[in-house]
Design an enzyme around this catalytic site. Structure first.
Site, mmCIF file in Angstrom:
data_model
loop_
_atom_site.group_PDB
_atom_site.id
_atom_site.type_symbol
_atom_site.label_atom_id
_atom_site.label_comp_id
_atom_site.label_asym_id
_atom_site.label_seq_id
_atom_site.Cartn_x
_atom_site.Cartn_y
_atom_site.Cartn_z
ATOM 1 N N CYS A 84 12.214 -1.365 6.944
ATOM 2 C CA CYS A 84 11.486 -0.229 7.506
ATOM 3 C C CYS A 84 11.086 -0.449 8.959
ATOM 4 C CB CYS A 84 10.255 0.068 6.663
ATOM 5 S SG CYS A 84 10.649 0.710 5.019
ATOM 6 N N CYS A 203 1.788 9.160 -1.194
ATOM 7 C CA CYS A 203 3.135 8.655 -0.931
ATOM 8 C C CYS A 203 3.818 9.488 0.149
ATOM 9 C CB CYS A 203 3.982 8.718 -2.202
ATOM 10 S SG CYS A 203 3.233 7.949 -3.651
ATOM 11 N N HIS A 329 9.554 9.702 6.635
ATOM 12 C CA HIS A 329 9.971 8.316 6.888
ATOM 13 C C HIS A 329 11.495 8.181 6.808
ATOM 14 C CE1 HIS A 329 10.082 4.079 7.065
ATOM 15 N NE2 HIS A 329 9.803 3.781 5.808
#
Length: 388
Positions: A84, A203, A329
């Site tokens: 990430c 989330c 993301h």
């Protein structure tokens, strides 16, 4: 070693972009970055490029994944993959090359198609863990950290939820965010449970997106802008959870190590950071990161957010863009987008989410977890309004 500045930043709106190909996204982010350069720039000015992607859609496995949508051939293109922290590591790598004199003008482009491939991230990472018998999906992994922090430091479920409330409030004002709605603590706590104690609104979404940044050396910066944003410092670190040093699941040593490197290089402390874009794949991740970055003492992350300090109008605004929780993301693009957002904040160009403390230093942070959940990597970049 030469000083390096950001002179252009481009993004596309993040979301479920089924109508756009990988190349469509990358091309538009690239063109937006070129258009953002104050005095203009030609593609022929670019000496080298760094390309951040995990290639989840399996169509960008080399530097050609950048060259084809941008038309940038006959130059060095380096593809970077670092969990990430991919986008932020690509940015850091480009900065190091420009500092060393390998290029005067460099492009950093991050992109990810996370919605189109069969299974994609969910099948390739999360279910792989269940198949191995660990049962450690990413929500479960971070859920363990939430319960441990709550047990060890008395952090409340409502304090964890407040991170989501803050970031969705910011995201509702941010034009590139995937989710643009607001929510309350009750909404977060009562949303469908994913893994205890984390619920749906704790989330980040699964998101497509692309972002691009143009950086230049001190030798040519005046050709492109009179208002550059300088790279003051960076840090990159890894750590393993298998050495008995995971601190009871209540912190990420890699983040602290990377932060120490970045602060030392910039010759500042955590107190000097005026605005930050940090990794909040889950609400607890941001709360723990307050502590790991030195924004508050260990165990005080819950009180830090409870007091409103990381809110848009707080003492140390964190994730004015809405963070990963609202913005999304798309892994390869995430860190590049965060750099762009800090760049806009330091230039006073962040619009509805511009912080009001006249920021001088901004910090960008990613934390990445390996697929087998045995370790973490963290990359941090510090930008400055003034030349270091």
């Amino acid at each position: 070693m030469r000083d390096v500045a950001v002179v252009g930043a481009g993004m596309i709106d993040f979301g479920e972009l089924f109508e756009q190909s990988f190349d469509d996204m990358a091309e538009q982010a690239y063109l937006n970055a070129l258009d953002d350069v104050d005095k203009g720039i030609e593609s022929s000015d670019i000496d080298a490029a760094w390309f951040g992607t995990l290639d989840i859609a399996e169509n960008a496995s080399s530097g050609l994944g950048l060259s084809h949508p941008t038309g940038l051939f006959e130059m060095p293109v380096t593809r970077v993959e670092n969990a990430c922290a991919t986008g932020s590591t690509a940015f850091r790598s480009a900065v190091e090359a420009v500092r060393a004199g390998s290029a005067d003008v460099a492009l950093v482009l991050g992109a990810e198609k996370m919605r189109d491939s069969a299974g994609g991230l969910i099948e390739g990472a999360s279910l792989e863990q269940v198949w191995r018998g660990r049962g450690v999906t990413m929500p479960a992994f971070f859920g363990l950290r939430a319960t441990r922090h709550m047990e060890e430091y008395g952090t409340t479920r409502e304090q964890v939820a407040e991170v989501s409330v803050k970031n969705h409030e910011n995201g509702s004002k941010y034009p590139h965010a995937h989710y643009r709605f607001t929510c309350s603590v009750d909404d977060v706590v009562n949303s469908p449970q994913v893994t205890y104690p984390l619920n749906l609104y704790d989330c980040c979404p699964v998101t497509d997106g692309a972002a691009a940044t143009v950086i230049v050396s001190e030798d040519v910066v005046d050709e492109y802008t009179d208002d550059p944003v300088w790279v003051a410092g960076s840090g990159l670190a890894t750590d393993t959870f298998e050495r008995g040093k995971d601190e009871s699941l209540a912190g990420f040593p890699a983040t602290r190590q990377a932060a120490e490197q970045a602060y030392d290089e910039a010759d500042i402390t955590a107190d000097d950071i005026d605005v930050a874009e940090v990794h909040d794949c889950f609400t607890i991740t941001e709360l723990v990161t307050y502590e790991d970055l030195g924004f508050c003492e260990k165990g005080e992350g819950g009180a830090f957010v409870d007091a409103g300090k990381p809110h848009l109008d707080g003492e140390k605004p964190v994730n004015p863009s809405g963070g990963l929780l609202a913005k999304g993301h798309p892994i390869g693009a995430t860190g590049v987008a965060q750099v762009n957002e800090i760049y806009e904040q330091l230039r006073g160009e962040a619009g509805a989410v511009q912080v009001g403390n006249d920021p001088e230093y901004g910090l960008q942070h990613n934390i990445g977890i390996g697929r087998d959940a045995t370790g973490s990597v963290s990359c941090i970049n510090v930008l400055s309004k003034d030349r270091p």
